[in-house]
Design a protein around this motif. Structure first.
Motif, PDB file in Angstrom:
ATOM      1  N   LYS A 196       0.940  -1.064  -0.049  1.00 60.39           N
ATOM      2  CA  LYS A 196       0.209   0.211  -0.069  1.00 60.39           C
ATOM      3  C   LYS A 196       0.926   1.306  -0.058  1.00 60.39           C
ATOM      4  O   LYS A 196       0.732   2.339  -0.447  1.00 60.39           O
ATOM      5  CB  LYS A 196      -1.102  -0.126   1.207  1.00 60.39           C
ATOM      6  CG  LYS A 196      -2.005  -1.177   1.313  1.00 60.39           C
ATOM      7  CD  LYS A 196      -3.217  -0.828   2.245  1.00 60.39           C
ATOM      8  CE  LYS A 196      -2.266  -1.246   3.601  1.00 60.39           C
ATOM      9  NZ  LYS A 196      -3.629  -1.284   4.613  1.00 60.39           N
ATOM     10  N   GLN A 197       1.859   1.018   0.813  1.00 61.69           N
ATOM     11  CA  GLN A 197       3.049   2.354   0.962  1.00 61.69           C
ATOM     12  C   GLN A 197       3.449   2.722  -0.735  1.00 61.69           C
ATOM     13  O   GLN A 197       3.569   3.748  -1.189  1.00 61.69           O
ATOM     14  CB  GLN A 197       3.978   2.115   1.698  1.00 61.69           C
ATOM     15  CG  GLN A 197       4.892   3.361   1.985  1.00 61.69           C
ATOM     16  CD  GLN A 197       6.007   2.912   2.899  1.00 61.69           C
ATOM     17  OE1 GLN A 197       5.551   2.337   4.007  1.00 61.69           O
ATOM     18  NE2 GLN A 197       7.212   3.479   2.843  1.00 61.69           N
ATOM     19  N   ILE A 198       4.045   1.534  -1.366  1.00 67.30           N
ATOM     20  CA  ILE A 198       4.631   1.529  -2.540  1.00 67.30           C
ATOM     21  C   ILE A 198       3.661   1.940  -3.702  1.00 67.30           C
ATOM     22  O   ILE A 198       3.671   3.159  -4.300  1.00 67.30           O
ATOM     23  CB  ILE A 198       5.007   0.473  -3.300  1.00 67.30           C
ATOM     24  CG1 ILE A 198       6.441  -0.132  -2.190  1.00 67.30           C
ATOM     25  CG2 ILE A 198       5.448   0.444  -4.438  1.00 67.30           C
ATOM     26  CD1 ILE A 198       6.797  -1.534  -2.582  1.00 67.30           C
ATOM     27  N   VAL A 199       2.239   1.800  -3.390  1.00 72.57           N
ATOM     28  CA  VAL A 199       1.197   2.308  -4.455  1.00 72.57           C
ATOM     29  C   VAL A 199       1.032   3.711  -4.066  1.00 72.57           C
ATOM     30  O   VAL A 199       0.585   4.525  -5.078  1.00 72.57           O
ATOM     31  CB  VAL A 199      -0.099   1.430  -4.413  1.00 72.57           C
ATOM     32  CG1 VAL A 199      -0.970   2.215  -5.081  1.00 72.57           C
ATOM     33  CG2 VAL A 199       0.123   0.071  -4.760  1.00 72.57           C
ATOM     34  N   ARG A 200       1.013   4.199  -2.861  1.00 73.12           N
ATOM     35  CA  ARG A 200       0.600   5.562  -2.642  1.00 73.12           C
ATOM     36  C   ARG A 200       1.467   6.417  -2.920  1.00 73.12           C
ATOM     37  O   ARG A 200       1.555   7.409  -3.402  1.00 73.12           O
ATOM     38  CB  ARG A 200       0.159   5.469  -0.934  1.00 73.12           C
ATOM     39  CG  ARG A 200      -0.165   6.870  -0.501  1.00 73.12           C
ATOM     40  CD  ARG A 200      -0.563   6.708   1.020  1.00 73.12           C
ATOM     41  NE  ARG A 200       0.657   6.208   1.774  1.00 73.12           N
ATOM     42  CZ  ARG A 200       0.717   5.095   2.495  1.00 73.12           C
ATOM     43  NH1 ARG A 200      -0.158   4.282   2.258  1.00 73.12           N
ATOM     44  NH2 ARG A 200       1.809   4.900   3.295  1.00 73.12           N
ATOM     45  N   GLU A 201       2.709   5.995  -2.833  1.00 71.19           N
ATOM     46  CA  GLU A 201       3.992   7.010  -2.869  1.00 71.19           C
ATOM     47  C   GLU A 201       4.368   7.062  -4.514  1.00 71.19           C
ATOM     48  O   GLU A 201       4.810   8.026  -4.786  1.00 71.19           O
ATOM     49  CB  GLU A 201       5.172   6.639  -2.004  1.00 71.19           C
ATOM     50  CG  GLU A 201       4.761   7.057  -0.419  1.00 71.19           C
ATOM     51  CD  GLU A 201       5.865   6.540   0.651  1.00 71.19           C
ATOM     52  OE1 GLU A 201       7.020   6.194  -0.189  1.00 71.19           O
ATOM     53  OE2 GLU A 201       5.792   6.925   1.597  1.00 71.19           O
ATOM     54  N   GLU A 202       4.468   5.691  -5.032  1.00 71.54           N
ATOM     55  CA  GLU A 202       5.122   5.686  -6.239  1.00 71.54           C
ATOM     56  C   GLU A 202       4.153   5.460  -7.439  1.00 71.54           C
ATOM     57  O   GLU A 202       4.736   5.196  -8.521  1.00 71.54           O
ATOM     58  CB  GLU A 202       6.408   4.784  -6.161  1.00 71.54           C
ATOM     59  CG  GLU A 202       7.300   5.115  -5.205  1.00 71.54           C
ATOM     60  CD  GLU A 202       8.282   4.218  -4.763  1.00 71.54           C
ATOM     61  OE1 GLU A 202       9.015   3.698  -5.702  1.00 71.54           O
ATOM     62  OE2 GLU A 202       8.575   3.789  -3.329  1.00 71.54           O
TER      63      GLU A 202
END
Length: 333
Positions: A196-202
């Motif tokens: 979820k963090q990767i999708v949100r940030e990148e």
């Protein structure tokens, strides 16, 4: 060396291009990859951290323990044998200061990645070499057949599993502060949080960071497969048919092939890890294959392209031996 005949594709029971019982390579590869990954997981954590510049300063202090000044310590750290000692120190440091569980950080996505990755790789290679041989080389296996099959297997595997390795690398590079431990309280929950963090940030493109380096690393798998096939034939010819000596020959062939392939192609591992690093202060430091190569050499020197090599060798050689041993055993069983 004599060519090896293979079973003709036309003999497949389902009428498709794939040989009969082609699924055996898929199952055998997955089981072998899973066992090898579990046994050598702590070395994988150390290797990833040594390849990254985020942990370089932290673990470099270990090399200075018990030494009067930094000048005296430099020769020891540049010695290849000292790097193996340093790997042991880092394992101890992670165990004592983070927790025994930290030695298996990223094992969840590793297993989620290794099983399909090895299954896909062995499936593509095992069946690909037969298809190529039967259609383009009169049903005989030769070095070029092995080379083409290995290259195809590497490209297919790298493309299919790159997102999993990005998540694994990010988890292994996560700081073990209280906030991080709360986010990554278990392997699978931590993996989902990281996704979820990767999708949100990148965005979804973030899952394919390092793919260019993975394609460059196809050369490693190609060299490994070709050497393994050659060494396996040599050990079989010298040890006779069957028995413990043949199985020892398989172990030695797998370990030797992986060692040689790794030493030749290792820099791509470091570049791939740098490309998969998380954002630092919201900025991307490494943006491409060539840019990363130039930046690492300019800032840290050529030797940094071999960061974590000792830990990597301590992991991949027994890993390859276990994986190929189980792969051959499952196929024969």
């Amino acid at each position: 060396m004599a060519d090896t005949p293979v079973q003709p594709v036309s003999g497949s029971s389902n009428g498709s291009l794939l040989p009969a019982k082609s699924w055996r390579h898929f199952v055998a590869g997955g089981v072998g990859g899973m066992c090898g990954a579990i046994v050598t997981s702590p070395f994988d954590v150390v290797k990833t951290r040594l390849q990254s510049d985020l942990f370089r300063e932290k673990h470099a202090t270990l090399s200075l323990s018990g030494v009067g000044n930094g000048v005296v310590a430099v020769p020891r750290r540049t010695n290849l044998l000292w790097h193996f000692v340093e790997t042991g120190h880092i394992l101890r440091d992670i165990y004592e200061k983070e927790s025994p569980r930290a030695l298996f950080k990223g094992l969840g996505p590793t297993l989620v990645g290794v099983v399909p990755a090895r299954s896909i790789n062995f499936f593509t290679y095992g069946n690909g070499k037969q298809i190529i041989a039967n259609n383009f080389n009169n049903g005989k296996e030769t070095t070029w057949v092995h080379l083409c099959a290995a290259a195809c297997a590497g490209i297919v595997t790298g493309t299919a599993t790159n997102p999993i390795w990005v998540v694994k690398t990010r988890l292994q590079l996560a700081e073990h502060d209280r906030a991080a431990m709360a986010r990554h309280k278990n392997w699978y929950g931590g993996s989902w949080d990281m996704i979820k963090q990767i999708v949100r940030e990148e965005g979804f493109r973030g899952f394919y960071k390092g793919l260019s380096a993975s394609y460059l690393g196809v050369t490693e798998g190609t060299i490994q497969w070709v050497l393994y096939e050659r060494l396996k034939k040599l050990t079989k010819n010298t040890s006779g048919q069957g028995g413990a000596s043949e199985w020892l020959g398989l172990l030695g062939s797998a370990g030797t092939a992986k060692c040689v392939a790794t030493l030749i192609t290792y820099p791509h591992e470091v570049i791939r890890t740098r490309l998969r690093q998380p954002l630092v202060n919201g900025k991307v430091k490494y943006t491409g294959l060539v840019q990363t190569l130039r930046l690492v050499i300019a800032e840290e020197g050529t030797k940094s392209l071999y960061g974590g090599l000792s830990a990597h060798l301590m992991r991949v050689i027994p890993n390859a031996a276990v994986m190929f041993f189980i792969y051959e055993a499952v196929l024969r069983w």
